[in-house]
Motif scaffolding. Structure first.
Motif, PDB file in Angstrom:
ATOM      1  N   ALA A   1       0.315  -1.016  -0.067  1.00 36.43           N
ATOM      2  CA  ALA A   1       0.349  -0.537  -0.389  1.00 36.43           C
ATOM      3  C   ALA A   1       0.648   1.326   0.485  1.00 36.43           C
ATOM      4  O   ALA A   1       0.994   1.970  -0.783  1.00 36.43           O
ATOM      5  N   GLU A   2       1.459   1.152   0.790  1.00 39.38           N
ATOM      6  CA  GLU A   2       3.046   2.132   1.266  1.00 39.38           C
ATOM      7  C   GLU A   2       3.696   2.400  -0.804  1.00 39.38           C
ATOM      8  O   GLU A   2       3.834   3.646  -1.289  1.00 39.38           O
ATOM      9  N   LEU A   3       3.622   1.165  -1.420  1.00 41.06           N
ATOM     10  CA  LEU A   3       4.374   1.713  -2.291  1.00 41.06           C
ATOM     11  C   LEU A   3       3.482   1.755  -3.362  1.00 41.06           C
ATOM     12  O   LEU A   3       4.230   3.118  -4.939  1.00 41.06           O
ATOM     13  N   LEU A   4       2.066   1.367  -3.863  1.00 40.10           N
ATOM     14  CA  LEU A   4       0.894   2.011  -4.429  1.00 40.10           C
ATOM     15  C   LEU A   4       0.472   3.088  -4.346  1.00 40.10           C
ATOM     16  O   LEU A   4       0.254   4.378  -5.260  1.00 40.10           O
ATOM     17  N   TYR A   5       0.976   4.161  -3.233  1.00 37.64           N
ATOM     18  CA  TYR A   5       0.941   5.348  -2.853  1.00 37.64           C
ATOM     19  C   TYR A   5       2.063   6.080  -3.837  1.00 37.64           C
ATOM     20  O   TYR A   5       1.354   7.166  -3.574  1.00 37.64           O
ATOM     21  N   GLN A   6       3.290   6.111  -3.597  1.00 39.77           N
ATOM     22  CA  GLN A   6       4.116   6.490  -4.216  1.00 39.77           C
ATOM     23  C   GLN A   6       3.520   6.335  -5.505  1.00 39.77           C
ATOM     24  O   GLN A   6       4.063   7.086  -6.527  1.00 39.77           O
ATOM     25  N   LEU A   7       3.109   5.016  -6.029  1.00 37.55           N
ATOM     26  CA  LEU A   7       2.661   4.867  -7.594  1.00 37.55           C
ATOM     27  C   LEU A   7       1.931   6.696  -8.569  1.00 37.55           C
ATOM     28  O   LEU A   7       2.011   6.963  -9.226  1.00 37.55           O
ATOM     29  N   ILE A   8       1.255   6.189  -7.375  1.00 36.91           N
ATOM     30  CA  ILE A   8       0.126   7.686  -7.600  1.00 36.91           C
ATOM     31  C   ILE A   8       0.444   8.784  -6.633  1.00 36.91           C
ATOM     32  O   ILE A   8      -0.120  10.045  -7.190  1.00 36.91           O
ATOM     33  N   ALA A   9       1.159   9.140  -5.929  1.00 39.09           N
ATOM     34  CA  ALA A   9       1.479  10.353  -5.546  1.00 39.09           C
ATOM     35  C   ALA A   9       3.120  11.138  -5.797  1.00 39.09           C
ATOM     36  O   ALA A   9       3.749  11.811  -5.209  1.00 39.09           O
ATOM     37  N   ASP A  10       4.399  10.082  -6.381  1.00 38.50           N
ATOM     38  CA  ASP A  10       5.729   9.702  -6.136  1.00 38.50           C
ATOM     39  C   ASP A  10       5.654  10.641  -4.897  1.00 38.50           C
ATOM     40  O   ASP A  10       5.356   9.360  -4.006  1.00 38.50           O
ATOM     41  N   ASP A  11       6.850  12.140  -4.472  1.00 38.59           N
ATOM     42  CA  ASP A  11       7.093  11.818  -3.213  1.00 38.59           C
ATOM     43  C   ASP A  11       6.049  13.055  -2.741  1.00 38.59           C
ATOM     44  O   ASP A  11       6.916  13.897  -1.714  1.00 38.59           O
ATOM     45  N   PHE A  12       5.016  13.209  -3.094  1.00 37.80           N
ATOM     46  CA  PHE A  12       3.970  13.871  -2.580  1.00 37.80           C
ATOM     47  C   PHE A  12       4.183  13.335  -1.108  1.00 37.80           C
ATOM     48  O   PHE A  12       2.538  12.896  -1.044  1.00 37.80           O
ATOM     49  N   TYR A  13       3.825  14.889  -0.440  1.00 42.61           N
ATOM     50  CA  TYR A  13       2.871  14.148   0.764  1.00 42.61           C
ATOM     51  C   TYR A  13       2.138  15.084   1.322  1.00 42.61           C
ATOM     52  O   TYR A  13       2.710  16.395   1.315  1.00 42.61           O
ATOM     53  N   PRO A  14       1.781  15.670   2.446  1.00 48.86           N
ATOM     54  CA  PRO A  14       0.929  16.247   3.487  1.00 48.86           C
ATOM     55  C   PRO A  14       2.533  17.282   3.914  1.00 48.86           C
ATOM     56  O   PRO A  14       2.878  16.330   4.708  1.00 48.86           O
ATOM     57  N   ASN A  15       2.063  18.065   3.842  1.00 46.10           N
ATOM     58  CA  ASN A  15       2.805  19.054   4.571  1.00 46.10           C
ATOM     59  C   ASN A  15       3.076  18.906   6.388  1.00 46.10           C
ATOM     60  O   ASN A  15       3.899  18.807   7.170  1.00 46.10           O
ATOM     61  N   LEU A  16       1.708  18.309   6.185  1.00 47.86           N
ATOM     62  CA  LEU A  16       1.172  18.127   8.319  1.00 47.86           C
ATOM     63  C   LEU A  16      -0.155  17.493   7.916  1.00 47.86           C
ATOM     64  O   LEU A  16      -0.913  17.492   7.535  1.00 47.86           O
TER      65      LEU A  16
END
Ligand code: TYD
Length: 214
Positions: free
Chosen positions: A121-136
């Motif tokens: 699931a963490e890898l799938l997140y990277q597939l859809i969002a690359d290295d974009f994460y919430p700031n907070l």
């Protein structure tokens, strides 16, 4: 690129996320010239809202667990591309009622922790969002029983599919959020949501000021 901010709110059922999001949005609108957009997951765009209907209504066994995870991720991709990224890239602020951490908590911890599904699931997140994460990411941490009582009182709610899961599911997902907060302490803030609306709001303002300088 102008600097925008993406803040997500997470927690179990009945933690008071929507109330706190609207209070924070009013506070930020008064203080700053940036536009403040409020959104939610699953949903936030026309396509993702359509997927939401498939996910939050119906019986508990409506979806196989992996199908469910993929549907949340598909909705997230649409939301990210059409709403979240354009808002952040134009230098504005976007507050979301749930985001990717809910998928980890609900789909990877809720049904009982599964290490393989979690890693994928963490890898799938990277597939859809690359290295974009919430700031907070603000976790409103509430006593499971209290939260469920609150959310069940909400009138006319036909989006009960997850609320209706048993108590151990809700306890597991609370553990999931706390696990994530320990794993990524620089992104998370855990706030005790068993208190009054105003006390919680004041704590959120402190965190947003300290961590993001807003
Ligand atoms: P939400 O509208 O936030 O419900 P509530 O305000 O009652 O917490 O979210 C809808 C439901 O979807 C909620 O029960 C949590 C669940 N959910 C997941 O299981 N996985 C996810 O990735 C997301 C975003 C939500």
């Amino acid at each position: 690129m102008k600097k925008g901010f993406f803040i997500t709110f997470e927690g179990g059922e009945g933690a008071g996320k929507s109330t706190q999001i609207s209070l924070l949005a009013s506070y930020l609108r008064e203080k700053h010239s940036k536009e403040v957009v409020c959104t939610r997951e699953p949903g936030g765009t026309i396509g993702a809202e359509e997927i939401r209907n498939l996910l939050v209504k119906g019986g508990q066994d409506r979806w196989d667990k992996l199908t469910e995870l993929l549907l949340f991720s598909a909705a997230r991709r649409d939301h990210l591309v059409k709403k979240i990224l354009p808002t952040v890239q134009s230098g504005n602020i976007i507050l979301s009622d749930r985001y990717a951490d809910s998928t980890i908590a609900y789909q990877c911890f809720g049904y009982g922790f599964n290490e393989t599904v979690y890693r994928q699931a963490e890898l799938l997140y990277q597939l859809i969002a690359d290295d974009f994460y919430p700031n907070l990411t603000i976790i409103l941490d509430i006593d499971v029983q209290k939260g469920l009582e609150r959310s069940k009182k909400r009138a006319g709610n036909d989006e009960q599919r997850f609320e209706d899961m048993d108590l151990s599911f809700h306890q597991n997902l609370k553990d999931g959020f706390l696990f994530l907060s320990r794993k990524y302490p620089q992104r998370y803030a855990v706030i005790d949501a068993n208190r009054s609306i105003e006390e919680i709001h004041q704590d959120i303002i402190i965190v947003v000021r300290e961590r993001l300088g807003l």
